[in-house]
Design a protein around this motif. Structure first.
Motif, short mmCIF file in Angstrom:
data_model
loop_
_atom_site.label_atom_id
_atom_site.label_comp_id
_atom_site.label_asym_id
_atom_site.label_seq_id
_atom_site.Cartn_x
_atom_site.Cartn_y
_atom_site.Cartn_z
N SER A 32 41.94 49.07 -18.55
CA SER A 32 42.14 47.72 -17.88
C SER A 32 40.96 47.70 -16.77
O SER A 32 40.33 46.80 -16.61
N SER A 33 40.97 48.95 -16.10
CA SER A 33 39.90 48.93 -14.90
C SER A 33 38.33 48.78 -15.24
O SER A 33 37.81 48.35 -14.79
N VAL A 34 38.27 49.56 -16.45
CA VAL A 34 36.79 49.69 -17.01
C VAL A 34 36.47 48.34 -17.28
O VAL A 34 35.35 47.80 -17.07
N ASP A 35 37.37 47.69 -18.16
CA ASP A 35 36.90 46.07 -18.59
C ASP A 35 36.87 45.31 -17.50
O ASP A 35 35.87 44.47 -17.46
N ALA A 36 37.61 45.33 -16.47
CA ALA A 36 37.66 44.54 -15.25
C ALA A 36 36.22 44.71 -14.62
O ALA A 36 35.38 43.88 -14.26
N ALA A 37 35.76 46.05 -14.47
CA ALA A 37 34.35 46.59 -13.86
C ALA A 37 33.44 45.96 -14.64
O ALA A 37 32.43 45.53 -14.11
N VAL A 38 33.42 46.17 -16.05
CA VAL A 38 32.07 45.59 -16.97
C VAL A 38 32.15 44.12 -16.71
O VAL A 38 31.16 43.40 -16.76
N ALA A 39 33.05 43.42 -16.73
CA ALA A 39 33.12 41.84 -16.46
C ALA A 39 32.65 41.51 -15.07
O ALA A 39 31.71 40.58 -14.98
N SER A 40 32.81 42.35 -14.15
CA SER A 40 32.32 42.12 -12.82
C SER A 40 30.94 42.43 -12.79
O SER A 40 30.07 41.60 -12.36
N GLU A 48 23.25 45.68 -15.24
CA GLU A 48 24.11 45.83 -16.62
C GLU A 48 24.83 47.07 -16.52
O GLU A 48 24.48 48.09 -16.18
N CYS A 49 25.45 47.17 -17.37
CA CYS A 49 26.34 48.41 -17.79
C CYS A 49 25.81 49.15 -18.97
O CYS A 49 25.58 48.55 -20.04
N VAL A 50 25.34 50.11 -18.66
CA VAL A 50 24.54 50.94 -19.61
C VAL A 50 25.57 51.61 -20.48
O VAL A 50 25.28 51.76 -21.93
N SER A 51 26.52 52.27 -20.04
CA SER A 51 27.50 52.82 -20.91
C SER A 51 28.97 53.00 -20.30
O SER A 51 28.88 52.86 -19.05
N ARG A 52 29.72 52.72 -21.13
CA ARG A 52 31.45 53.24 -20.58
C ARG A 52 32.06 54.14 -21.69
O ARG A 52 31.90 53.85 -22.77
N HIS A 53 32.81 54.91 -21.24
CA HIS A 53 33.77 55.69 -22.14
C HIS A 53 35.06 56.09 -21.48
O HIS A 53 34.84 56.45 -20.28
#
Length: 72
Positions: A32-40, A48-53
């Motif tokens: 949930s935190s990662v999704d919120a950060a990507v949306a921000s 841009e968000c280059v990668s998330r895992h």
């Protein structure tokens, strides 16, 4: 990122304009935190968000490398 006691944000690093942020905690709270950060990030012009895992259950050795657990 949402307020919660189910995750913690660990120190981050920056290298050549790339920022790495490590979030540790329960899988659902971290996701949930990662999704919120990507949306921000998507709302910031030129960013841009280059990668998330999300690694649900990292091996103990990986946890030491990521500094999630101190070596004993």
């Amino acid at each position: 990122m949402p307020e919660s006691s189910f995750y913690s944000v660990l120190p981050h690093s920056a290298f050549h304009g790339l920022v790495t942020i490590t979030i540790a905690g329960e899988v659902a709270a971290v996701q949930s935190s990662v999704d919120a950060a990507v949306a921000s990030i998507a709302r910031i012009e030129g960013a841009e968000c280059v990668s998330r895992h999300v690694i649900p259950r990292p091996d103990a050795e990986l946890a030491h490398i990521l500094l999630l657990q101190p070596r004993s």
